[in-house]
Design a protein around this motif. Sequence first.
Motif, PDB file in Angstrom:
ATOM      1  N   THR A  11     -11.661  18.502 -19.314  1.00  0.00           N
ATOM      2  CA  THR A  11     -12.180  17.288 -18.536  1.00  0.00           C
ATOM      3  C   THR A  11     -13.422  17.369 -18.089  1.00  0.00           C
ATOM      4  O   THR A  11     -14.580  16.445 -18.424  1.00  0.00           O
ATOM      5  N   LEU A  31     -16.217   3.669 -23.705  1.00  0.00           N
ATOM      6  CA  LEU A  31     -15.887   3.801 -22.145  1.00  0.00           C
ATOM      7  C   LEU A  31     -15.130   2.541 -21.559  1.00  0.00           C
ATOM      8  O   LEU A  31     -14.075   2.716 -21.115  1.00  0.00           O
ATOM      9  N   TYR A  73     -19.887  12.846 -22.450  1.00  0.00           N
ATOM     10  CA  TYR A  73     -20.226  11.433 -21.975  1.00  0.00           C
ATOM     11  C   TYR A  73     -21.439  11.191 -21.502  1.00  0.00           C
ATOM     12  O   TYR A  73     -22.613  10.485 -21.905  1.00  0.00           O
ATOM     13  N   ALA A  74     -21.710  12.020 -20.322  1.00  0.00           N
ATOM     14  CA  ALA A  74     -23.052  11.876 -19.537  1.00  0.00           C
ATOM     15  C   ALA A  74     -24.224  12.018 -20.174  1.00  0.00           C
ATOM     16  O   ALA A  74     -25.238  11.495 -20.199  1.00  0.00           O
ATOM     17  N   LYS A  76     -15.714  16.891 -21.439  1.00  0.00           N
ATOM     18  CA  LYS A  76     -15.381  15.607 -21.876  1.00  0.00           C
ATOM     19  C   LYS A  76     -16.371  14.775 -20.715  1.00  0.00           C
ATOM     20  O   LYS A  76     -17.130  14.035 -21.375  1.00  0.00           O
ATOM     21  N   MET A  77     -16.276  14.896 -19.779  1.00  0.00           N
ATOM     22  CA  MET A  77     -17.217  14.154 -18.787  1.00  0.00           C
ATOM     23  C   MET A  77     -18.916  14.648 -19.133  1.00  0.00           C
ATOM     24  O   MET A  77     -19.732  13.652 -19.278  1.00  0.00           O
TER      25      MET A  77
END
Length: 185
Positions: free
Chosen positions: A90, A66, A97-98, A93-94
Amino acid sequence: MLKDSRAGYGLMTIIFHWVCAPLIIFLFGLGVYMRGLDYYSPWYHRGPEIHIAIGLLVFVLMLLRLVWRSRSASPDDIPTISKSNLLAATAVKMALYAFVFVICISGYFITTAEGSAASFFGIINIPATLQLSADNIDRAGFIHKYLAWSLIGLVVLHAAAAIFHHFIKRDKTLVRMLKPVQKTD
């Protein structure tokens, strides 16, 4: 070649991706395997030790990833991809990560729930920050388990989309994550 640029991903981003991805898949597989162990299994204690240590490693690598991403240029979008597909990519991808961060944090809370430290192969111990009640341990376990399954679902979707773009759309979506860009901004 090391840094991302408008032309594509650099070597560091590619390394972060291809180190974290198999570690996350391994952690999922080990977690599923551990659920079936009984107390007399030789992996009853060893499995969780490895799971915790690699989980800590993934957490640190994802934090570094990050930071790296926040200080790197973002590659330009591939012109042949629609705005709706870019928005979906997008969002995935978010979510990836989360989910990874929430899974790691819930795993830490499960590990340290009774005051024990989370150990990175006995080299570094991350102390417990708080002790959870039995109900909160159950909640953390629920989150950890179901987000892990959701994460694997997203990983499959992510991989399928990359394969679709490579073999059906024949664009550079997958290639950008395999070969570092030569040109930098």
